[in-house]
Design an enzyme around this catalytic site. Sequence first.
Site, PDB file in Angstrom:
ATOM      1  N   TRP A   1       0.836  -1.210   0.000  1.00 26.84           N
ATOM      2  CA  TRP A   1       0.000   0.000   0.000  1.00 26.84           C
ATOM      3  C   TRP A   1       0.866   1.254   0.000  1.00 26.84           C
ATOM      4  CZ3 TRP A   1      -4.567  -1.306  -1.350  1.00 26.84           C
ATOM      5  CH2 TRP A   1      -5.175  -2.441  -0.835  1.00 26.84           C
TER       6      TRP A   1
ATOM      7  N   GLN B   1     -26.581  12.090  -4.848  1.00 26.60           N
ATOM      8  CA  GLN B   1     -28.047  11.945  -4.854  1.00 26.60           C
ATOM      9  C   GLN B   1     -28.721  13.151  -5.510  1.00 26.60           C
ATOM     10  OE1 GLN B   1     -29.053   9.098  -3.750  1.00 26.60           O
ATOM     11  NE2 GLN B   1     -31.274   9.308  -3.708  1.00 26.60           N
TER      12      GLN B   1
ATOM     13  N   GLU C   1      -3.736   6.223   7.168  1.00 24.09           N
ATOM     14  CA  GLU C   1      -3.226   7.023   8.302  1.00 24.09           C
ATOM     15  C   GLU C   1      -4.125   6.881   9.542  1.00 24.09           C
ATOM     16  OE1 GLU C   1      -1.423  10.853   7.642  1.00 24.09           O
ATOM     17  OE2 GLU C   1      -1.049  10.351   5.548  1.00 24.09           O
TER      18      GLU C   1
HETATM   19  C1  LIG Z   1      -5.036   4.358  -0.920  1.00 22.29           C
HETATM   20  C2  LIG Z   1      -4.123   3.950   0.200  1.00 22.29           C
HETATM   21  C3  LIG Z   1      -2.873   4.548   0.330  1.00 22.29           C
HETATM   22  C4  LIG Z   1      -1.998   4.151   1.336  1.00 22.29           C
HETATM   23  N1  LIG Z   1      -0.738   4.694   1.403  1.00 22.29           N
HETATM   24  C5  LIG Z   1       0.142   4.236   2.338  1.00 22.29           C
HETATM   25  C6  LIG Z   1       1.491   4.724   2.352  1.00 22.29           C
HETATM   26  O1  LIG Z   1       1.883   5.586   1.571  1.00 22.29           O
HETATM   27  N2  LIG Z   1       2.354   4.182   3.268  1.00 22.29           N
HETATM   28  C7  LIG Z   1       1.967   3.235   4.154  1.00 22.29           C
HETATM   29  O2  LIG Z   1       2.805   2.801   4.951  1.00 22.29           O
HETATM   30  N3  LIG Z   1       0.685   2.755   4.165  1.00 22.29           N
HETATM   31  C8  LIG Z   1      -0.223   3.236   3.283  1.00 22.29           C
HETATM   32  N4  LIG Z   1      -1.522   2.740   3.260  1.00 22.29           N
HETATM   33  C9  LIG Z   1      -1.896   1.685   4.183  1.00 22.29           C
HETATM   34  C10 LIG Z   1      -2.883   2.138   5.239  1.00 22.29           C
HETATM   35  O3  LIG Z   1      -2.251   2.922   6.206  1.00 22.29           O
HETATM   36  C11 LIG Z   1      -3.536   0.858   5.813  1.00 22.29           C
HETATM   37  O4  LIG Z   1      -4.380   0.354   4.799  1.00 22.29           O
HETATM   38  C12 LIG Z   1      -4.314   1.134   7.083  1.00 22.29           C
HETATM   39  O5  LIG Z   1      -3.428   1.388   8.145  1.00 22.29           O
HETATM   40  C13 LIG Z   1      -5.206  -0.066   7.444  1.00 22.29           C
HETATM   41  O6  LIG Z   1      -4.443  -1.236   7.448  1.00 22.29           O
HETATM   42  P1  LIG Z   1      -4.982  -2.530   6.673  1.00 22.29           P
HETATM   43  O7  LIG Z   1      -5.314  -2.151   5.272  1.00 22.29           O
HETATM   44  O8  LIG Z   1      -4.000  -3.616   6.871  1.00 22.29           O
HETATM   45  O9  LIG Z   1      -6.344  -2.878   7.371  1.00 22.29           O
HETATM   46  P2  LIG Z   1      -6.498  -3.663   8.753  1.00 22.29           P
HETATM   47  O10 LIG Z   1      -5.443  -3.269   9.709  1.00 22.29           O
HETATM   48  O11 LIG Z   1      -6.678  -5.121   8.434  1.00 22.29           O
HETATM   49  O12 LIG Z   1      -7.861  -3.074   9.265  1.00 22.29           O
HETATM   50  C14 LIG Z   1      -9.088  -3.363   8.566  1.00 22.29           C
HETATM   51  C15 LIG Z   1     -10.198  -2.586   9.204  1.00 22.29           C
HETATM   52  O13 LIG Z   1     -10.373  -3.019  10.529  1.00 22.29           O
HETATM   53  C16 LIG Z   1     -10.939  -1.968  11.269  1.00 22.29           C
HETATM   54  N5  LIG Z   1     -10.165  -1.833  12.500  1.00 22.29           N
HETATM   55  C17 LIG Z   1      -8.845  -1.576  12.639  1.00 22.29           C
HETATM   56  N6  LIG Z   1      -8.506  -1.527  13.917  1.00 22.29           N
HETATM   57  C18 LIG Z   1      -9.652  -1.774  14.625  1.00 22.29           C
HETATM   58  C19 LIG Z   1      -9.973  -1.880  15.998  1.00 22.29           C
HETATM   59  N7  LIG Z   1      -9.050  -1.727  16.923  1.00 22.29           N
HETATM   60  N8  LIG Z   1     -11.255  -2.154  16.351  1.00 22.29           N
HETATM   61  C20 LIG Z   1     -12.205  -2.333  15.414  1.00 22.29           C
HETATM   62  N9  LIG Z   1     -11.968  -2.232  14.103  1.00 22.29           N
HETATM   63  C21 LIG Z   1     -10.705  -1.965  13.702  1.00 22.29           C
HETATM   64  C22 LIG Z   1     -10.905  -0.710  10.401  1.00 22.29           C
HETATM   65  O14 LIG Z   1     -12.179  -0.474   9.835  1.00 22.29           O
HETATM   66  C23 LIG Z   1      -9.936  -1.088   9.326  1.00 22.29           C
HETATM   67  O15 LIG Z   1     -10.173  -0.388   8.138  1.00 22.29           O
HETATM   68  C24 LIG Z   1      -2.411   3.155   2.257  1.00 22.29           C
HETATM   69  C25 LIG Z   1      -3.691   2.581   2.141  1.00 22.29           C
HETATM   70  C26 LIG Z   1      -4.537   2.975   1.131  1.00 22.29           C
HETATM   71  C27 LIG Z   1      -5.895   2.317   1.028  1.00 22.29           C
END
Ligand SMILES: Cc1cc2nc3c(=O)[nH]c(=O)nc-3n(C[C@H](O)[C@H](O)[C@H](O)COP(=O)(O)OP(=O)(O)OC[C@H]3O[C@@H](n4cnc5c(N)ncnc54)[C@H](O)[C@@H]3O)c2cc1C
Length: 467
Positions: A162, A341, A368
């Site tokens: 990501w 909408q 973030e």
């Molecule tokens: C378009 C895009 C750009 C990005 N750019 C960067 C970048 O430049 N550098 C970088 O390092 N990362 C980047 N990221 C990564 C981003 O920071 C992560 O996607 C984010 O931290 C969520 O991690 P994950 O996708 O592994 O989801 P997970 O950690 O698996 O989480 C999934 C979902 O679980 C839920 N969740 C999380 N914690 C909890 C909790 N404690 N209790 C209940 N629900 C919870 C939230 O709804 C979350 O969305 C980017 C992501 C996207 C989508």
Amino acid sequence: MALTPTRAHLRWPFFAAEHARWADRVVEVAASLPVEKPDVDGSCRALVRELGAAGLLHASVAAQGADASSIDSRRICLARELLAWHDGLADFAFAMQGLGTGALSLAGTPELRRAVLPKVATGEWIAAFALSEKDAGSDVAALQCAAVADGPDYVLTGEKTWISNGGIADVYTVIARTGDGPGTKGMSAFVVYADDPGFSIAERIEVIAPHPLATIRFDGCRIPATRRLGASGEGFKIAMRTLDIFRASVAAAAVGFARRAFDESVAHAKERHLFGGPLSALQLTQAAIGEMSTAIDAAALLTYRAAWLRDVERAPTTREAAMAKMTATESAQRVIDRAVQLFGGRGVRTGEIVERLYREIRALRIYEGATEVQQLIIAREELRDRRSHSVPRARSASATATPRGSRTSPRTSTIWSAWWRSSSRRPARPGRCSSPRGRSARPRCVSTSPSPPRGCMATSSTGRCRC
Ligand SMILES: Cc1cc2nc3c(=O)[nH]c(=O)nc-3n(C[C@H](O)[C@H](O)[C@H](O)COP(=O)(O)OP(=O)(O)OC[C@H]3O[C@@H](n4cnc5c(N)ncnc54)[C@H](O)[C@@H]3O)c2cc1C
């Protein structure tokens, strides 16, 4: 009539005259940027070059000879709001130059800063920030990418995913595990160049609002130890301090997207006729406009409060930035959905502005720190220390004043460390400074500088730690 973004909020007390001039300049530059995207990578490179040539990127990197406290959050937020109003990729191109080099601004050696920051500030180089991994997104402490010391070098092995600007960036800030301690204590920050041996792009990732994104791979990637940022084991802290500087700006970008959707909606509601009159004459439309307008102002107030607190009060903004990020991204999603909408069938037609905004806003609620993580951070702050929410003693009279002695009570200054502390059930330690200095071997900060570092509780009058 062509729409232009509002700058009415520049009258709020959070801003000084220089912010109004800055906003005018951003609007002028944004209007000259292309919105057509025949090729996302090429368009992003061109946008970075143009933003650099226009002088806007200097705002997001530390000035020569200055540290990261020279970065003004209100300028970053205004730039992101106004660029996002114009085009999501322009906002992205601007934001990543700062996020990609924030750690270097904070903790890089003078030589490394001199080698990288001017190139990023002029748009010659593109920057990226690599923290997330496949199994370490919200759970940062789980990251596995390793950096092993080997003589004068470090050898990096593993993957990051990501990564925004992955595939087009020239320089990456990489947080890797150096094993100095468990969990978040065993990470260090490094600068990796795209042409370092062993660095490669494992996969390009396509998302609903196209921008350069990739999984990057380190396969025995050897870099000199001089490219480590700060001390070994400080990587997590440096990464969190980087996010601390730029977090409120995600909220600002959301405000920009929402304002554009609102402006488009108002114009459309006045032009579109149905049931014998304009759409805007219908009371349900007016209810929608009233709600959208209020939600945007509420989000903007929270956003610029957080930026002002960091810039002027020099206060930790964990709670305020989390509130801003959560509220602005969630309410922007609702505002934009309402705009779609109001546009009826046109709202979902490819190429319509509100259709683009509908795709642009979604990821901001995830990266973030997802909304759920922000909720936990706010709750954690509320449950931990109510005193820190009172009005600071030495309230500044103007938005430009910088009363260094008006710091609030000890609070963690990072999103993730707050979340990490809460999730690992570490007891709060009231009465102990949470600043980097306060946590060091010297429990009482003895700085006598009139400008003590961010997070330090020293007062300029006594030079003593108040905690
Ligand atoms: C378009 C895009 C750009 C990005 N750019 C960067 C970048 O430049 N550098 C970088 O390092 N990362 C980047 N990221 C990564 C981003 O920071 C992560 O996607 C984010 O931290 C969520 O991690 P994950 O996708 O592994 O989801 P997970 O950690 O698996 O989480 C999934 C979902 O679980 C839920 N969740 C999380 N914690 C909890 C909790 N404690 N209790 C209940 N629900 C919870 C939230 O709804 C979350 O969305 C980017 C992501 C996207 C989508």
